[in-house]
Scaffold this active site. Structure first.
Site, PDB file in Angstrom:
ATOM      1  N   ASP A   1     -35.169  16.961 -88.713  1.00 59.10           N
ATOM      2  CA  ASP A   1     -35.750  16.401 -89.933  1.00 59.10           C
ATOM      3  C   ASP A   1     -36.093  17.454 -90.972  1.00 59.10           C
ATOM      4  OD1 ASP A   1     -37.980  17.540 -88.520  1.00 59.10           O
ATOM      5  OD2 ASP A   1     -39.298  16.341 -89.786  1.00 59.10           O
TER       6      ASP A   1
ATOM      7  N   LYS B   1     -29.872  29.587 -83.077  1.00 57.60           N
ATOM      8  CA  LYS B   1     -29.899  30.502 -84.226  1.00 57.60           C
ATOM      9  C   LYS B   1     -30.062  31.918 -83.694  1.00 57.60           C
ATOM     10  CE  LYS B   1     -31.644  27.533 -87.924  1.00 57.60           C
ATOM     11  NZ  LYS B   1     -32.752  27.225 -88.854  1.00 57.60           N
TER      12      LYS B   1
ATOM     13  N   ASP C   1     -34.775  28.900 -82.239  1.00 62.59           N
ATOM     14  CA  ASP C   1     -34.818  29.721 -83.450  1.00 62.59           C
ATOM     15  C   ASP C   1     -35.329  31.120 -83.041  1.00 62.59           C
ATOM     16  OD1 ASP C   1     -34.899  30.428 -86.133  1.00 62.59           O
ATOM     17  OD2 ASP C   1     -36.730  29.351 -86.568  1.00 62.59           O
TER      18      ASP C   1
ATOM     19  N   GLU D   1     -33.754  20.963 -75.795  1.00 65.95           N
ATOM     20  CA  GLU D   1     -34.257  21.400 -77.106  1.00 65.95           C
ATOM     21  C   GLU D   1     -33.209  21.128 -78.178  1.00 65.95           C
ATOM     22  OE1 GLU D   1     -36.569  22.143 -78.935  1.00 65.95           O
ATOM     23  OE2 GLU D   1     -37.943  23.667 -78.173  1.00 65.95           O
TER      24      GLU D   1
HETATM   25  P1  5GP Z   1     -38.727  28.601 -82.233  1.00 63.99           P
HETATM   26  O1  5GP Z   1     -39.969  28.696 -81.404  1.00 63.99           O
HETATM   27  O2  5GP Z   1     -37.464  28.850 -81.448  1.00 63.99           O
HETATM   28  O3  5GP Z   1     -38.815  29.512 -83.421  1.00 63.99           O
HETATM   29  O4  5GP Z   1     -38.735  27.140 -82.836  1.00 63.99           O
HETATM   30  C1  5GP Z   1     -37.747  26.195 -82.626  1.00 63.99           C
HETATM   31  C2  5GP Z   1     -38.170  24.933 -83.356  1.00 63.99           C
HETATM   32  O5  5GP Z   1     -38.215  25.154 -84.767  1.00 63.99           O
HETATM   33  C3  5GP Z   1     -37.143  23.824 -83.176  1.00 63.99           C
HETATM   34  O6  5GP Z   1     -37.378  23.078 -82.006  1.00 63.99           O
HETATM   35  C4  5GP Z   1     -37.329  23.020 -84.449  1.00 63.99           C
HETATM   36  O7  5GP Z   1     -38.397  22.117 -84.299  1.00 63.99           O
HETATM   37  C5  5GP Z   1     -37.716  24.040 -85.494  1.00 63.99           C
HETATM   38  N1  5GP Z   1     -36.532  24.468 -86.269  1.00 63.99           N
HETATM   39  C6  5GP Z   1     -35.970  25.686 -86.268  1.00 63.99           C
HETATM   40  N2  5GP Z   1     -34.905  25.727 -87.098  1.00 63.99           N
HETATM   41  C7  5GP Z   1     -34.777  24.477 -87.603  1.00 63.99           C
HETATM   42  C8  5GP Z   1     -33.830  23.873 -88.523  1.00 63.99           C
HETATM   43  O8  5GP Z   1     -32.867  24.487 -89.021  1.00 63.99           O
HETATM   44  N3  5GP Z   1     -34.021  22.553 -88.816  1.00 63.99           N
HETATM   45  C9  5GP Z   1     -35.058  21.828 -88.299  1.00 63.99           C
HETATM   46  N4  5GP Z   1     -35.160  20.553 -88.664  1.00 63.99           N
HETATM   47  N5  5GP Z   1     -35.963  22.371 -87.441  1.00 63.99           N
HETATM   48  C10 5GP Z   1     -35.818  23.684 -87.086  1.00 63.99           C
END
Ligand code: 5GP
Length: 189
Positions: free
Chosen positions: A155, A127, A99, A95
């Site tokens: 991106d 994060k 987040d 991954e």
């Molecule tokens: P989660 O399910 O953990 O909230 O989502 C993770 C996904 O959110 C990552 O794989 C990515 O696609 C997107 N994402 C989260 N934070 C960022 C960021 O700071 N920059 C970018 N480009 N994508 C992010």
């Protein structure tokens, strides 16, 4: 490090490279006696995965998984499935960023439900402060803050995946107004 009013370089190419080497070594040590199958989550993880697998000495295979994300709450669908079953395989999910952790949680369960022998995760960025669900990350590159990051596969509206370092967006409105605002600055000199 370079600074613009709307974005700051937060992780250099050199630091990215050396951390990815360390992650590769850790995986090599842990997978001496079993071949990992890297499940690369498209599209943001592709650059990281390409560098990571070159630093893993164990025999390994690589497959790709494309996801559709439906708003908040971690609902995901499969846009492009893996090319082969994961039954009895030692899966390492690759991954870009974890987040909330919701996507990763669903993915890990999906791999287990499909019969993987083991499941672990290599995530370049974590994060931690934004996590809403507990999910393990066995190989973690960098703990980062809340800022939106671009570069090295990540991106903003499809732009910036090709940058060699990581940038934090400081003025999101500038990026909303003009998604290429940083690109224009970087290529102006
Ligand atoms: P989660 O399910 O953990 O909230 O989502 C993770 C996904 O959110 C990552 O794989 C990515 O696609 C997107 N994402 C989260 N934070 C960022 C960021 O700071 N920059 C970018 N480009 N994508 C992010």
């Amino acid at each position: 490090m370079t600074d613009y009013p709307f974005a700051t370089e937060v992780i250099t190419e050199v630091d990215l490279k050396s951390r990815v080497v360390e992650l590769g070594q850790a995986i090599s040590n842990d997978y001496l006696d079993r071949s990992p199958l890297f499940v690369v989550v498209l599209t943001g993880s592709v650059l990281f995965a390409a560098d990571l697998v070159r630093n893993v000495e164990a025999d390994s295979e690589v497959d790709f998984l494309g996801l559709n994300r439906f708003g908040e709450g971690g609902r995901i669908g499969i846009a492009m499935d893996l090319s082969a079953p994961v039954v009895d395989r030692n899966v390492i999910i690759v991954e870009d960023i974890v987040d909330t952790g919701l996507t990763l949680k669903v993915l890990r369960r999906m791999m287990t439900d499909r019969g993987a022998a083991s499941v672990s995760t290599a995530a370049l960025f974590d994060k931690t402060r934004r996590r809403v669900t507990d999910v393990p990350i066995e190989y973690r590159g960098f703990e980062v803050g809340d800022e939106f990051l671009v570069g090295y596969g990540l991106d903003w509206q499809g732009v910036y995946r090709n940058l060699r370092s990581i940038w934090a967006v400081m003025d999101i409105e500038a990026f909303v107004r003009d998604p290429k605002v940083l690109s224009k600055q970087l290529h102006s000199g």
